[in-house]
Scaffold this active site. Structure first.
Site, PDB file in Angstrom:
ATOM      1  N   ASP A 279      -4.877  -9.180   3.575  1.00  0.00           N
ATOM      2  CA  ASP A 279      -4.002  -8.334   4.386  1.00  0.00           C
ATOM      3  C   ASP A 279      -4.279  -8.533   5.868  1.00  0.00           C
ATOM      4  O   ASP A 279      -3.405  -8.917   6.639  1.00  0.00           O
ATOM      5  CB  ASP A 279      -4.204  -6.865   3.989  1.00  0.00           C
ATOM      6  CG  ASP A 279      -3.232  -5.921   4.687  1.00  0.00           C
ATOM      7  OD1 ASP A 279      -2.388  -6.392   5.476  1.00  0.00           O
ATOM      8  OD2 ASP A 279      -3.308  -4.701   4.451  1.00  0.00           O
ATOM      9  N   SER A 280      -5.518  -8.305   6.299  1.00  0.00           N
ATOM     10  CA  SER A 280      -5.848  -8.362   7.729  1.00  0.00           C
ATOM     11  C   SER A 280      -5.512  -9.706   8.354  1.00  0.00           C
ATOM     12  O   SER A 280      -5.087  -9.777   9.513  1.00  0.00           O
ATOM     13  CB  SER A 280      -7.334  -8.046   7.951  1.00  0.00           C
ATOM     14  OG  SER A 280      -7.626  -6.721   7.576  1.00  0.00           O
TER      15      SER A 280
ATOM     16  N   ASN B  45      -7.118 -10.511  -2.626  1.00  0.00           N
ATOM     17  CA  ASN B  45      -6.265  -9.748  -1.720  1.00  0.00           C
ATOM     18  C   ASN B  45      -6.476 -10.156  -0.268  1.00  0.00           C
ATOM     19  O   ASN B  45      -7.617 -10.222   0.202  1.00  0.00           O
ATOM     20  CB  ASN B  45      -6.561  -8.251  -1.854  1.00  0.00           C
ATOM     21  CG  ASN B  45      -6.173  -7.693  -3.209  1.00  0.00           C
ATOM     22  OD1 ASN B  45      -5.832  -8.416  -4.136  1.00  0.00           O
ATOM     23  ND2 ASN B  45      -6.218  -6.377  -3.317  1.00  0.00           N
TER      24      ASN B  45
ATOM     25  N   GLY C  38     -10.450  -4.424   6.247  1.00  0.00           N
ATOM     26  CA  GLY C  38     -10.251  -4.440   7.685  1.00  0.00           C
ATOM     27  C   GLY C  38     -10.679  -5.724   8.376  1.00  0.00           C
ATOM     28  O   GLY C  38     -11.122  -6.690   7.732  1.00  0.00           O
TER      29      GLY C  38
ATOM     30  N   ASP D 166      -0.925  -1.466  -4.161  1.00  0.00           N
ATOM     31  CA  ASP D 166      -2.321  -1.651  -3.771  1.00  0.00           C
ATOM     32  C   ASP D 166      -2.957  -0.284  -3.494  1.00  0.00           C
ATOM     33  O   ASP D 166      -2.415   0.516  -2.727  1.00  0.00           O
ATOM     34  CB  ASP D 166      -2.368  -2.523  -2.505  1.00  0.00           C
ATOM     35  CG  ASP D 166      -3.771  -2.957  -2.130  1.00  0.00           C
ATOM     36  OD1 ASP D 166      -4.637  -3.004  -3.016  1.00  0.00           O
ATOM     37  OD2 ASP D 166      -3.993  -3.263  -0.936  1.00  0.00           O
TER      38      ASP D 166
ATOM     39  N   SER E 279       0.836  -1.188   0.000  1.00  0.00           N
ATOM     40  CA  SER E 279       0.000   0.000   0.000  1.00  0.00           C
ATOM     41  C   SER E 279       0.878   1.247   0.000  1.00  0.00           C
ATOM     42  O   SER E 279       2.097   1.177   0.216  1.00  0.00           O
ATOM     43  CB  SER E 279      -0.913   0.018   1.222  1.00  0.00           C
ATOM     44  OG  SER E 279      -0.133   0.185   2.404  1.00  0.00           O
TER      45      SER E 279
ATOM     46  N   GLU F 283     -10.663  -0.130 -10.642  1.00  0.00           N
ATOM     47  CA  GLU F 283     -11.739  -0.571  -9.748  1.00  0.00           C
ATOM     48  C   GLU F 283     -13.039   0.150 -10.073  1.00  0.00           C
ATOM     49  O   GLU F 283     -13.062   1.360 -10.305  1.00  0.00           O
ATOM     50  CB  GLU F 283     -11.375  -0.331  -8.279  1.00  0.00           C
ATOM     51  CG  GLU F 283     -12.472  -0.804  -7.312  1.00  0.00           C
ATOM     52  CD  GLU F 283     -12.018  -0.872  -5.861  1.00  0.00           C
ATOM     53  OE1 GLU F 283     -12.857  -1.244  -5.012  1.00  0.00           O
ATOM     54  OE2 GLU F 283     -10.853  -0.562  -5.573  1.00  0.00           O
TER      55      GLU F 283
END
Length: 331
Positions: free
Chosen positions: A278-279, A276, A191, A94, A56, A146
């Site tokens: 991440d969290s 994707n 998140g 990202d 990011s 997107e």
């Protein structure tokens, strides 16, 4: 300028084509530090999976752009050292928020970038994506755009409500912007707290179950864009075990809810060829660190708590590759 090929990286074009044909999705794992990077490379080599190293804007600032370039090059060499003769590794931006950021990443060796202007009106979104595409394609860098807005908070990305992708807009968006892949909104979210409890039901064990993904929208997009690479953001599943460990050892993660893995596996068998995550990595590492601190309060050597964190993240990455995305044994 440093081209990604000089670093041993690849772009996503051939990788996505193989994924769609094979009915699996490429893991796009966000990373912020050396331990996450080590765990990702170890997991991808052991499972023989291609992988997207995702960064990011905030992670790039945290790591430093010059160090990041050498970390990516080091990741390729590390994969070879671990026994992978021809690593298939992408370095991807990202949620890039401007042409200038995307250009800077391309100039510093990224092989793929995302430009996210999904919050803007359609024509403005298209215009900025096209600007990035025109520059990126000069250097064989692939571009993700997107349509639709994901709710939730993660790094610089924040939205109160989601807006589903409109299938009737996707052909015009792709043809006018020239993007190589399209991130869509079908109910995933950023998140660890992806949904409010009132949006969910509870199963027999009292665990919150989120509303199902809008597969009808995904199918409609596929019908409009047959054979075109689709991307899902905000697809962490938020491990109940890791959340419980964090809370057991002093954490305060209330009502953390993720995307059920069976729904992600279903998506991975479609034209969704990049998912994707991440969290889930953050939770895996934090759970291990909190456990170490609780059990060994005198410990102060970072290797003694970051080591277990790395191992827990690696276990999670392997699980995702093999049981959720199906990208193992594809090298």
């Amino acid at each position: 300028m440093v081209n990604f090929k000089e670093l041993g990286l690849v772009n996503t074009r051939e990788m996505f084509a193989k994924a769609m044909k094979g009915g699996y999705a490429i893991p796009a794992f966000n990373f912020n530090n050396m331990e996450q990077l080590q765990a990702i490379i170890q997991a991808s080599v052991e499972t023989k999976s291609p992988v997207i190293l995702q960064v990011s804007k905030g992670a790039r600032e945290y790591a430093n752009q010059t160090l990041l370039r050498y970390m990516a090059q080091g990741a390729v060499e590390y994969a070879k050292e671990l026994g992978c003769a021809k690593p298939q590794i992408v370095l991807h931006l990202d949620h890039g928020d401007s042409f200038e950021l995307c250009k800077s990443c391309i100039d510093m060796g990224f092989s793929s970038v995302m430009i996210d202007k999904s919050h803007l009106p359609f024509d403005e979104n298209v215009a900025v994506v096209k600007q990035v595409v025109d520059y990126a394609h000069k250097y064989d860098v692939t571009v993700e755009g997107e349509l639709g807005v994901l709710a939730g908070v993660e790094d610089e990305v924040s939205a109160e409500h989601h807006t589903y992708t409109r299938p009737e807009e996707v052909i015009a968006f792709v043809s006018q912007s020239g993007c190589d892949s399209l991130a869509i909104s079908i109910g995933t979210s950023h998140g660890a707290n992806k949904f409010k409890p009132e949006q969910c039901t509870r199963n027999a064990d009292g665990v919150l179950v989120p509303p199902p993904l809008a597969f009808d929208i995904l199918e409609a997009v596929e019908k409009e864009l047959p054979g075109f690479p689709i991307v899902l953001h905000g697809a962490s599943s938020v491990s109940v075990e890791d959340v419980a460990t964090i809370n057991k050892y002093g954490g305060a993660l209330k009502d953390a809810i993720g995307i059920p893995e069976d729904q992600l596996r279903k998506a991975a068998r479609s034209s969704v060829c990049k998912i994707n995550i991440d969290s889930d990595s953050r939770l895996a590492m934090t759970a291990a660190i909190r456990k170490t601190f609780a059990e060994k309060p005198a410990e102060f050597d970072p290797r003694k708590y970051l080591g277990p964190a790395r191992e827990n993240a690696k276990k999670m990455y392997i699980h995702k590759i093999v049981n959720v995305l199906g990208s193992n044994d594809k090298l």
